[in-house]
Design an enzyme around this catalytic site. Sequence first.
Site, short mmCIF file in Angstrom:
data_model
loop_
_atom_site.label_atom_id
_atom_site.label_comp_id
_atom_site.label_asym_id
_atom_site.label_seq_id
_atom_site.Cartn_x
_atom_site.Cartn_y
_atom_site.Cartn_z
N PHE A 87 0.81 -1.22 0.00
CA PHE A 87 0.00 0.00 0.00
C PHE A 87 0.84 1.27 0.00
CE2 PHE A 87 -3.04 -2.79 2.66
CZ PHE A 87 -3.52 -3.41 1.50
N LYS A 109 8.51 -4.01 6.28
CA LYS A 109 9.32 -5.20 6.01
C LYS A 109 8.99 -5.78 4.64
CE LYS A 109 10.52 -5.22 10.50
NZ LYS A 109 9.58 -4.30 11.16
N ALA A 143 5.49 -6.69 17.50
CA ALA A 143 4.59 -5.69 18.06
C ALA A 143 3.86 -6.22 19.29
CB ALA A 143 3.58 -5.26 17.00
N LYS A 194 13.66 -12.23 5.55
CA LYS A 194 13.32 -13.13 6.66
C LYS A 194 11.85 -13.53 6.64
CE LYS A 194 11.50 -9.60 9.40
NZ LYS A 194 10.44 -9.49 10.38
N ARG A 258 3.19 -13.58 11.56
CA ARG A 258 2.10 -13.75 10.59
C ARG A 258 2.58 -14.47 9.35
NH1 ARG A 258 1.45 -7.36 10.00
NH2 ARG A 258 1.96 -7.65 12.18
N ASN A 259 3.86 -14.32 8.99
CA ASN A 259 4.39 -15.01 7.82
C ASN A 259 4.51 -16.51 8.06
OD1 ASN A 259 5.18 -12.82 5.73
ND2 ASN A 259 5.88 -12.00 7.69
#
EC number: 1.1.1.94
Length: 331
Positions: A87, A109, A143, A194, A258-259
């Site tokens: 975005f 990232k 986070a 990463k 989340r990845n």
Amino acid sequence: MDKSPKFAVIGGGSWATAIVKMLSENVDTIYWYMRSNYAIEHIKKQEHNPNYLSSVEFDINQLELSSDINKTVAAADFLIFAIPSAFVKRELDALTVSLEDKIIFSAIKGIVPESSLIVGEHFEEYHHVPADNIGVITGPCHAEEVALERLSYLTIACTDEKKAKILADNLSSEYIKCKLSDDVTGTEYAAMLKNIYAIAAGIAHGLGYGDNFQSVLMSNAIKEMKRFIKKVHSMKRNINDSAYLGDLLVTGYSVFSRNRMFGNMIGKGYTVKSAQMEMSMIAEGYYATESAYKINKDKGAKTPIINAVYGILYEGKNPKKVIKKLAEKLT
């Protein structure tokens, strides 16, 4: 530079929220841009972000919230961008305020898909921000752990050490420790790569591979990262530093990643689209995989892990067969 520079955070997600929390320990006024007027009004009334890190409570008197990116950018000296890389162009296209005299730090990232550039390079090429006014904020740091005030570490990279130190001083607290670096390009590429390796780790986990395999995968990933970064930006660096190896490990192993979660879903049989729809947050590694694969076509680094993830996500290859073949190449 003014002794008390003004700081703005661009983004409304979990990492942006965490950065605002860090700044709030040291800064009287934080300018905060987010697209959602609903979220802004909720924060003003309920003193927390309704969508991300909702346990974090803010002193509203410290926040200057706005859904007008130009208003926020105009008010601050240091701009910290913490929006999904997909975005970035959309948000920057809305700018009428010049960025040329701003100090930009990217906490993103990933790579800007439209330009195939890391964010710092995109700011320099398309918005004419001087290189010594561009920096990067990397981990290893999630986070969610910032929200819990668990001891965490950041790497602040900028070729101008004074600017890096100003930001580091204003992010530091009892639970946040900052380290300075001059490897802006290397740390930013590491932060992008990463996420790809975390997807690989997630896919393997979803397929039923255990900790022994994961350790070999991660040890090969850091060697692959070193080869890739050396091709795109050769300089003296210690790939075992926390900005590279540390960030890789926490992203590859953490339950907050989340990845890794995205990869785990792919390994369990989800399609890419169904995994993306089920996740409430964007997995940056999905976009990074295509960008890294294309960049490496010109660079020629040996990248079997990136190639494997690309094959699964973009060529529809069978994850079980791809990871089995990859496992034979790992050492």
